[in-house]
Scaffold this motif. Structure first.
Motif, PDB file in Angstrom:
ATOM      1  N   SER A   1       0.828  -1.206   0.000  1.00  0.00           N
ATOM      2  CA  SER A   1       0.000   0.000   0.000  1.00  0.00           C
ATOM      3  C   SER A   1       0.867   1.262   0.000  1.00  0.00           C
ATOM      4  CB  SER A   1      -0.957   0.002   1.187  1.00  0.00           C
ATOM      5  OG  SER A   1      -0.250  -0.122   2.402  1.00  0.00           O
ATOM      6  N   SER A   2       2.020   1.229   0.674  1.00  0.00           N
ATOM      7  CA  SER A   2       2.923   2.388   0.653  1.00  0.00           C
ATOM      8  C   SER A   2       3.456   2.631  -0.754  1.00  0.00           C
ATOM      9  CB  SER A   2       4.094   2.165   1.613  1.00  0.00           C
ATOM     10  OG  SER A   2       3.652   2.078   2.935  1.00  0.00           O
ATOM     11  N   ILE A   3       3.822   1.563  -1.440  1.00  0.00           N
ATOM     12  CA  ILE A   3       4.318   1.686  -2.815  1.00  0.00           C
ATOM     13  C   ILE A   3       3.215   2.214  -3.723  1.00  0.00           C
ATOM     14  CG2 ILE A   3       5.122   0.367  -4.819  1.00  0.00           C
ATOM     15  CD1 ILE A   3       6.654  -1.430  -2.887  1.00  0.00           C
ATOM     16  N   GLU A   4       2.002   1.688  -3.544  1.00  0.00           N
ATOM     17  CA  GLU A   4       0.874   2.150  -4.363  1.00  0.00           C
ATOM     18  C   GLU A   4       0.595   3.628  -4.099  1.00  0.00           C
ATOM     19  OE1 GLU A   4      -3.791   0.986  -5.323  1.00  0.00           O
ATOM     20  OE2 GLU A   4      -2.749   0.042  -3.642  1.00  0.00           O
TER      21      GLU A   4
ATOM     22  N   ALA B   1       3.608  -4.948  -6.410  1.00  0.00           N
ATOM     23  CA  ALA B   1       4.716  -4.180  -5.842  1.00  0.00           C
ATOM     24  C   ALA B   1       5.734  -3.818  -6.933  1.00  0.00           C
ATOM     25  CB  ALA B   1       5.389  -4.960  -4.726  1.00  0.00           C
ATOM     26  N   THR B   2       5.989  -4.749  -7.831  1.00  0.00           N
ATOM     27  CA  THR B   2       6.912  -4.487  -8.938  1.00  0.00           C
ATOM     28  C   THR B   2       6.384  -3.371  -9.823  1.00  0.00           C
ATOM     29  OG1 THR B   2       7.832  -6.725  -9.011  1.00  0.00           O
ATOM     30  CG2 THR B   2       7.864  -5.482 -11.060  1.00  0.00           C
ATOM     31  N   TYR B   3       5.122  -3.480 -10.193  1.00  0.00           N
ATOM     32  CA  TYR B   3       4.522  -2.476 -11.079  1.00  0.00           C
ATOM     33  C   TYR B   3       4.495  -1.117 -10.388  1.00  0.00           C
ATOM     34  CZ  TYR B   3       1.677  -0.933 -15.005  1.00  0.00           C
ATOM     35  OH  TYR B   3       1.227  -0.290 -16.129  1.00  0.00           O
ATOM     36  N   GLY B   4       4.180  -1.103  -9.098  1.00  0.00           N
ATOM     37  CA  GLY B   4       4.134   0.158  -8.362  1.00  0.00           C
ATOM     38  C   GLY B   4       5.496   0.811  -8.255  1.00  0.00           C
TER      39      GLY B   4
ATOM     40  N   ILE C   1       6.732   4.488  -9.810  1.00  0.00           N
ATOM     41  CA  ILE C   1       7.370   5.581  -9.064  1.00  0.00           C
ATOM     42  C   ILE C   1       8.621   6.054  -9.793  1.00  0.00           C
ATOM     43  CG2 ILE C   1       8.568   6.174  -6.920  1.00  0.00           C
ATOM     44  CD1 ILE C   1       6.690   4.093  -5.537  1.00  0.00           C
ATOM     45  N   LEU C   2       9.476   5.120 -10.178  1.00  0.00           N
ATOM     46  CA  LEU C   2      10.720   5.467 -10.870  1.00  0.00           C
ATOM     47  C   LEU C   2      10.434   6.147 -12.212  1.00  0.00           C
ATOM     48  CD1 LEU C   2      12.718   2.213 -10.076  1.00  0.00           C
ATOM     49  CD2 LEU C   2      13.141   4.489  -9.117  1.00  0.00           C
ATOM     50  N   LEU C   3       9.377   5.701 -12.882  1.00  0.00           N
ATOM     51  CA  LEU C   3       9.008   6.332 -14.153  1.00  0.00           C
ATOM     52  C   LEU C   3       8.541   7.770 -13.929  1.00  0.00           C
ATOM     53  CD1 LEU C   3       8.549   6.023 -17.207  1.00  0.00           C
ATOM     54  CD2 LEU C   3       6.222   5.263 -16.697  1.00  0.00           C
TER      55      LEU C   3
END
Length: 714
Positions: A300-303, A341-344, A348-350
């Protein structure tokens, strides 16, 4: 004794005897699976297996290609309201994730097959559960909505937006209901509902205050209760005690971040009815960062950060935090392939690295007009989105060690996540000073792999990979990139680069930057040997030839420089000197470019002619042109030493060609004022090499006598 002829057929089972596997019909298989699921009480692995088998039966039966040829009732018709109730129950948030995942696939297959009938049963289930308003019913109803929103968004949105539902949800959670589990289920539903614009607007309108309260209402000290009661409070989460679990607070923050990061335009007159937010997007971002630092797999933090980082201020803050960058890169490395988590993490990096698109003057004017028409507060772009700020963010992400993790991930990720990886690499490759390090860390191999994986009809993905590849190859030595102990064939890079020479079908305004950068990269490859030059000539020469006539000076220059290197291969020479009309036309264009206004274009065209004139067929083609020799002599009189060098090499080659071609060459050079041109070249030149070649050309032109002082003085 019984008559043997009266005995039963052995293929027909006797009364009470089980059917053989080949005699079990599709209807029987479906009913057996439904019975097993409804009975329950089995291991999760067995439940998943039965759900998986039911999904396959439904999918196969709904397709003409895989449906059994035997006449049978459509399998979805065997699934009644009780069966749906059971299967939807497996979407309960309290079920293991694997069970919920398989149940989601089963319901998806059922809804696809059943159409309106399935929608009616799903609607009836949701309304009934919400109407009962018990602890379990709320959890199951909200869990079903959360799980199926991505599957049938329009259907769930209709249920979500029905009159009175979302309006009463916040007050219900705040005042009446006492369980954190129900609250968590409701938040998961809201989180999923944010994907739909109307639902997002309704949540913003009616639930903002409740969400804000969850985030900000944190007791300063733990509630003093005895151990048994405290365990009850923690597990059941008594909201009367205002103890919100970290997971619930994080979920509420994610929903609030989505509402702020993706604003929806309210209807006229509704602005004042939207509940105010006291927690800013920057504060939410800090909250997510703190939680992520404690547990770098916290989904959820990554999302939440994936949405929060859509805002320029948040992007700038995240990129300036080296500790966070290392944490999110580690989270990407630790996350399972193809996971949320990978997609999120990639999102972020994108967001941190993406440059704003370059707009033409016309596009800028249109943007200003649209902003004016929409009564926008400001049509000026955010300065944090300018190239200077994005470049700094890209450098920070690169220096945090992102490339090796992206390389590793690209080998196992989905096509969608691979597109994110390539887009990040593309942004990083804009900074020329890190391109060599990117190549060393495996970026070129990654891009070539991605290009081969992307479907041939996915032109945007392939062009992005090819453009990033072109940028890196401009700034690196191809021998170092494609050599070594585990070499990549240099020819693998040719097709992607040639793709960029074609117009991009996805854009109305033609962008020549990919064309220019591809030409530079191809020129670099063509500087090596014929293993690179020949495929470029074979696969791309018609397009390269067209670009010689480009209206853009930089594109023309880059094309001539590429052709100059291609002239080192016999197949390249043949394109200008095989005696055909096409070759003659090409020679005419290349000769004309030796007289271009652009110095670099003249230099490259002169270099190409110096290589071409080593071949008697090419010399013959030049002599056949009325102004061919005149243009070469003009090079000998240029102010720049580089151009004079190329000119005298061409003239000497023309006059020393074998046989009658050489004799014709000497005559033409004499007739076109060659002696005066070469004298002028001698006077202007300081290079020993140029002087020696010029003297040799003069000797050939006026005889074996050594030129004396009078000759040199003119």
């Amino acid at each position: 004794m019984a008559d043997p002829s009266k005995q039963l057929d052995p293929s027909v089972p006797a009364v009470g005897e089980a059917k053989r596997p080949e005699d079990v019909t599709l209807e029987d298989q479906t009913l057996l699976l439904l019975a097993g699921l409804m009975e329950g009480g089995q291991e999760d692995e067995d439940t998943c297996k039965e759900l998986n088998n039911l999904t396959k039966l439904l999918n196969d039966d709904s397709s003409d290609e895989t449906r059994s040829p035997k006449l049978h009732k459509p399998l979805y018709e065997l699934i009644d309201a009780d069966s749906i109730d059971t299967i939807l129950g497996y979407l309960d948030m309290r079920q293991p994730p694997t069970v919920r995942g398989h149940a989601t696939l089963t319901i998806s297959a059922y809804l696809k097959a059943a159409g309106d009938q399935g929608v009616e049963l799903l609607t009836e289930f949701f309304n009934t559960r919400v109407g009962k308003a018990t602890y379990d019913d709320f959890i199951i109803a909200f869990s079903v909505a959360a799980s199926l929103f991505p599957v049938v968004p329009d259907v769930i949105a209709t249920l979500f937006l029905r009159e009175g539902f979302i309006v009463s949800l916040g007050p219900l959670m705040k005042r009446k209901w006492k369980s954190k589990k129900v609250e968590q289920a409701a938040l998961e539903m809201l989180n999923a509902a944010c994907m739909q614009a109307q639902c997002r607007e309704a949540i913003k309108k009616y639930c903002t205050e409740w969400l804000d309260e969850i985030i900000t209402d944190v007791p300063p000290t733990p509630v003093e209760v005895s151990s048994p009661e405290r365990r009850h409070v923690v597990e059941d989460g008594s909201i009367q005690q205002r103890i919100h679990s970290e997971q619930v607070r994080n979920l509420a923050a994610v929903v609030l971040a989505k509402l702020q990061a993706v604003p929806s335009a309210p209807s006229a007159g509704q602005e004042e009815r939207i509940q105010p937010v006291t927690t800013s997007i920057e504060e939410l971002s800090d909250m997510f960062k703190t939680m992520l630092s404690k547990n770098n797999t916290e989904q959820s933090s990554i999302e939440g950060l994936a949405y929060a980082s859509l805002q320029p201020k948040v992007r700038e803050s995240l990129a300036a935090d080296n500790s966070f960058l290392k944490t999110i890169i580690k989270a990407l490395g630790d996350a399972p392939a193809k996971s949320p988590a990978t997609y999120g993490a990639l999102s972020i990096l994108l967001n941190l690295t993406t440059y704003m698109p370059t707009l033409s003057e016309e596009q800028k004017r249109l943007g200003q007009l649209k902003a004016y028409a929409n009564a926008s507060k400001s049509s000026k772009p955010d300065p944090l989105n300018d190239d200077e700020h994005v470049t700094k963010r890209c450098l920070a992400v690169f220096e945090a060690g992102v490339i090796p993790i992206l390389v590793t991930h690209s080998q196992h990720g989905s096509t969608a996540s691979l597109m994110l990886v390539v887009s990040i690499i593309f942004s990083l490759s804009k900074t020329s000073r890190i391109r060599g390090q990117m190549a060393q860390q495996g970026a070129i191999k990654l891009l070539l792999h991605a290009y081969s994986i992307f479907p041939s009809d996915d032109i945007p993905a392939r062009r992005t990979a090819a453009h990033a590849l072109a940028r890196i190859l401009i700034s690196t030595n191809p021998v170092h990139v494609f050599g070594g102990s585990n070499p990549i064939p240099m020819t693998n890079a040719v097709r992607p680069l040639l793709l960029l020479l074609d117009d991009d079908p996805a854009t109305e305004q033609r962008d020549l930057l990919p064309v220019f950068e591809s030409l530079l990269a191809l020129t670099n490859l063509a500087s090596t040997d014929d293993t690179a030059r020949n495929p470029i000539i074979h696969l791309g020469f018609p397009r390269i030839e067209e670009l010689l006539l480009s209206n853009n000076k930089m594109v023309t220059r880059a094309t001539v420089e590429l052709i100059c290197n291609l002239m080192q291969a016999p197949t390249g020479v043949a394109k200008f000197a095989d005696g055909s009309k096409q070759a003659s036309h090409r020679m005419h264009i290349l000769l004309a470019l030796t007289d271009s206004e652009d110095f670099e274009t003249r230099r490259a065209a002169g270099g190409a002619m110096a290589s071409l004139t080593e071949w008697d067929t090419a010399v013959n083609a030049i002599l056949e042109r009325d102004r061919g020799v005149t243009l070469l002599l003009a090079l000998c009189k240029e102010e720049q030493e580089e151009l004079r060098h190329r000119g005298v090499v061409c003239i000497l080659n023309v006059m020393t060609a074998p046989g009658k071609v050489g004799e014709w060459g000497v005559k033409k050079v004499k007739d076109e004022g060659g002696v005066d041109a070469l004298k002028e070249c001698l006077k202007k030149s300081r290079s020993q090499e140029v002087l020696e070649i010029t003297v040799e050309a003069l000797k050939k032109l006026i005889g074996e006598a050594k030129p004396g002082p009078a000759l040199l003085e003119g």
